[in-house]
Each structure stands twice: as C-alpha cells, then as structure tokens.
Design a protein around this motif. Structure first.
Motif, PDB file in Angstrom:
ATOM      1  N   ILE A  28      38.245  49.702  35.062  1.00 42.50           N
ATOM      2  CA  ILE A  28      38.587  49.671  33.646  1.00 42.50           C
ATOM      3  C   ILE A  28      39.800  49.999  33.191  1.00 42.50           C
ATOM      4  O   ILE A  28      40.211  49.444  32.129  1.00 42.50           O
ATOM      5  N   ASN A  29      40.742  50.692  33.982  1.00 44.55           N
ATOM      6  CA  ASN A  29      42.356  50.870  33.748  1.00 44.55           C
ATOM      7  C   ASN A  29      42.800  49.361  33.615  1.00 44.55           C
ATOM      8  O   ASN A  29      43.609  49.092  32.628  1.00 44.55           O
ATOM      9  N   LEU A  30      42.420  48.509  34.493  1.00 48.68           N
ATOM     10  CA  LEU A  30      43.034  47.225  34.429  1.00 48.68           C
ATOM     11  C   LEU A  30      42.370  46.234  33.463  1.00 48.68           C
ATOM     12  O   LEU A  30      43.503  45.500  32.661  1.00 48.68           O
ATOM     13  N   ARG A  31      41.141  46.633  33.073  1.00 49.58           N
ATOM     14  CA  ARG A  31      40.716  45.947  31.877  1.00 49.58           C
ATOM     15  C   ARG A  31      41.516  46.322  30.480  1.00 49.58           C
ATOM     16  O   ARG A  31      41.590  45.563  29.820  1.00 49.58           O
ATOM     17  N   LYS A  32      41.656  47.543  30.442  1.00 50.11           N
ATOM     18  CA  LYS A  32      42.304  48.113  29.230  1.00 50.11           C
ATOM     19  C   LYS A  32      43.756  47.379  29.184  1.00 50.11           C
ATOM     20  O   LYS A  32      44.248  47.276  27.914  1.00 50.11           O
ATOM     21  N   LYS A  33      44.509  47.086  30.279  1.00 48.16           N
ATOM     22  CA  LYS A  33      45.874  46.727  30.328  1.00 48.16           C
ATOM     23  C   LYS A  33      45.892  45.055  29.863  1.00 48.16           C
ATOM     24  O   LYS A  33      46.722  44.658  29.049  1.00 48.16           O
ATOM     25  N   VAL A  34      44.859  44.373  30.527  1.00 49.54           N
ATOM     26  CA  VAL A  34      45.028  42.963  30.586  1.00 49.54           C
ATOM     27  C   VAL A  34      43.774  42.288  29.470  1.00 49.54           C
ATOM     28  O   VAL A  34      43.661  41.095  29.446  1.00 49.54           O
ATOM     29  N   GLY A  35      42.937  43.262  29.107  1.00 52.08           N
ATOM     30  CA  GLY A  35      41.701  42.657  28.162  1.00 52.08           C
ATOM     31  C   GLY A  35      40.614  42.389  29.353  1.00 52.08           C
ATOM     32  O   GLY A  35      39.760  43.309  29.571  1.00 52.08           O
ATOM     33  N   HIS A  36      40.181  40.950  29.481  1.00 53.51           N
ATOM     34  CA  HIS A  36      39.048  40.597  30.015  1.00 53.51           C
ATOM     35  C   HIS A  36      39.425  40.503  31.626  1.00 53.51           C
ATOM     36  O   HIS A  36      40.360  40.101  32.099  1.00 53.51           O
ATOM     37  N   ILE A  37      38.362  41.073  32.163  1.00 51.27           N
ATOM     38  CA  ILE A  37      38.123  40.857  33.839  1.00 51.27           C
ATOM     39  C   ILE A  37      37.331  39.916  34.071  1.00 51.27           C
ATOM     40  O   ILE A  37      36.009  39.799  33.688  1.00 51.27           O
ATOM     41  N   GLN A  38      37.664  38.655  34.806  1.00 49.95           N
ATOM     42  CA  GLN A  38      36.565  37.723  35.035  1.00 49.95           C
ATOM     43  C   GLN A  38      35.987  38.037  36.318  1.00 49.95           C
ATOM     44  O   GLN A  38      36.094  37.840  37.435  1.00 49.95           O
ATOM     45  N   SER A  39      34.649  38.724  36.151  1.00 50.38           N
ATOM     46  CA  SER A  39      33.950  39.008  37.300  1.00 50.38           C
ATOM     47  C   SER A  39      33.449  38.125  38.234  1.00 50.38           C
ATOM     48  O   SER A  39      33.365  38.238  39.355  1.00 50.38           O
ATOM     49  N   GLY A  40      33.110  36.788  37.758  1.00 51.96           N
ATOM     50  CA  GLY A  40      32.805  35.915  38.567  1.00 51.96           C
ATOM     51  C   GLY A  40      33.758  35.375  39.679  1.00 51.96           C
ATOM     52  O   GLY A  40      33.519  35.057  40.754  1.00 51.96           O
ATOM     53  N   LYS A  41      34.852  35.117  38.893  1.00 50.11           N
ATOM     54  CA  LYS A  41      36.111  34.612  39.805  1.00 50.11           C
ATOM     55  C   LYS A  41      36.586  35.726  40.813  1.00 50.11           C
ATOM     56  O   LYS A  41      36.767  35.404  42.105  1.00 50.11           O
ATOM     57  N   ALA A  42      36.483  36.913  40.512  1.00 48.77           N
ATOM     58  CA  ALA A  42      36.970  38.058  41.299  1.00 48.77           C
ATOM     59  C   ALA A  42      35.745  37.929  42.561  1.00 48.77           C
ATOM     60  O   ALA A  42      36.140  38.374  43.827  1.00 48.77           O
ATOM     61  N   THR A  43      34.570  37.955  42.123  1.00 48.38           N
ATOM     62  CA  THR A  43      33.712  37.923  43.057  1.00 48.38           C
ATOM     63  C   THR A  43      33.559  36.845  44.256  1.00 48.38           C
ATOM     64  O   THR A  43      33.344  37.065  45.334  1.00 48.38           O
TER      65      THR A  43
END
Length: 192
Positions: A28-43
């Motif tokens: 959540i903290n990272l999402r607030k800093k950079v905007g969007h988290i790419q869930s598929g790529k991370a997984t």
C-alpha cells in the motif's frame, strides 16, 4: 506422486514465509508513492524466481560444496528469524523502496518481498521433506493467492484494518517458529 497433505503443508509453509498479507502495508505504501503496482508482472517474476530455485537451487549449492541438509538447517534459522520478526514486530530484513512504477513491480515486490531470501531458502529446505511436484503445486497455489492479494489491496486494507493485519501476522509468525524448529530437528538429528 501427488500428495494432498504435502501440497497443503507446502502451501501453508510458503504462505507463512511469503507473508503476503503481512506485506500489504508495504505494498500500500509503495502504491501511494509510485501510483500503480503491476500485480501480474510481480507475480510472474516471483514465480519464475521460485521455480528456477526449486529446479536448480541444489545444483547451485553443490558448486559451493553445500548439501541440502546443511542448507535446510540454515533455512530453518532464517525461517525462525522471520517468525520472530513477525511476532515481535521488529524489522531484521530491510527492503529498498526506491523504484519507479514498472520496476516497483519487480523490485522490491517480486524480489525480495515475495521471492526473497527467506522464500528461496524455504523452497530448497522443503526439498528435504517434500516431493518436488508437490512443492511446485504449492508454489503455484501461492502465486494465485499473491496475485489475488496484490489485486485487492484496497479492499483488504478497508476490511481487515491495522489490527486484523497485525493479528494475522503474529499467527503466521508462531506457525513459522514451529516449522523452523521441526526442520532444524529433522536435519540436525536425522532418524530421531
């Protein structure tokens, strides 16, 4: 070959070590800093790392003259440290949160948050107790859970709240401590 009990055990062990629910505040903290988290790529990136280590991790160890039992004991110590960290609320393993939106999906989310030292050590440690196919299925099941959690961080943040996340983290910490002690005893005193 496939053993439902082993698959369930591996899935729960990896779920505890990966601690994706406990990592929600970091995500959540990272999402607030950079905007969007790419869930598929991370997984996918985390899955590639975990499967690669499952398949060639032992070969890498043999290059250094280390056998699986020695690595399992070292892994048990790391699992113990992660469990203690979860229960005591301390931070032993530091993450580097400086990254862009695209790279944040890989570093630090896929590595080291999901497929970090603890997870990779645990995967190799599990090879001393469980079949490789059952471990692979446990990894895949965890990747499904990870993807679902990463996609639903907004929802989980609202529903669980800080207290709920803290309780889950401590429960999985106790499970990890127990698992670490079992792995340590099994590999230090084989046959007992």
């Amino acid at each position: 070959m496939f053993d439902l009990k082993e698959i369930l055990s591996v899935t729960l062990i990896l779920f505890s070590v990966i601690d994706i629910l406990g990592s929600i505040p970091i995500v959540i903290n990272l999402r607030k800093k950079v905007g969007h988290i790419q869930s598929g790529k991370a997984t996918i990136a985390a899955g590639v790392l975990m499967v690669a280590f499952l398949l060639v991790g032992k070969s890498i160890l043999s290059l250094f003259g280390i056998d699986v039992e020695d690595f399992a004991i070292a892994g048990a110590l790391i699992i113990f440290a992660i469990g203690a960290e979860m229960i005591l609320g301390i931070e032993l393993f530091k993450n580097d949160p400086e990254a862009s939106s695209t790279s944040t999906s890989i570093v630090p989310i896929a590595f080291p948050l999901i497929a970090g030292a603890g997870t990779l050590t645990t995967i190799l440690t599990l090879k001393s107790e469980f079949g490789q196919a059952n471990i692979a299925i446990g990894i895949i099941l965890n990747l499904i859970i990870i993807y679902a959690v990463l996609k639903s961080t907004h929802f989980l943040e609202r529903k669980l709240g800080k207290t709920g996340l803290d309780i889950l983290r401590r429960i999985f910490g106790i499970i990890l401590l127990s698992i670490a002690i079992k792995i340590f005893k099994t590999n230090l005193f084989p046959g007992s």
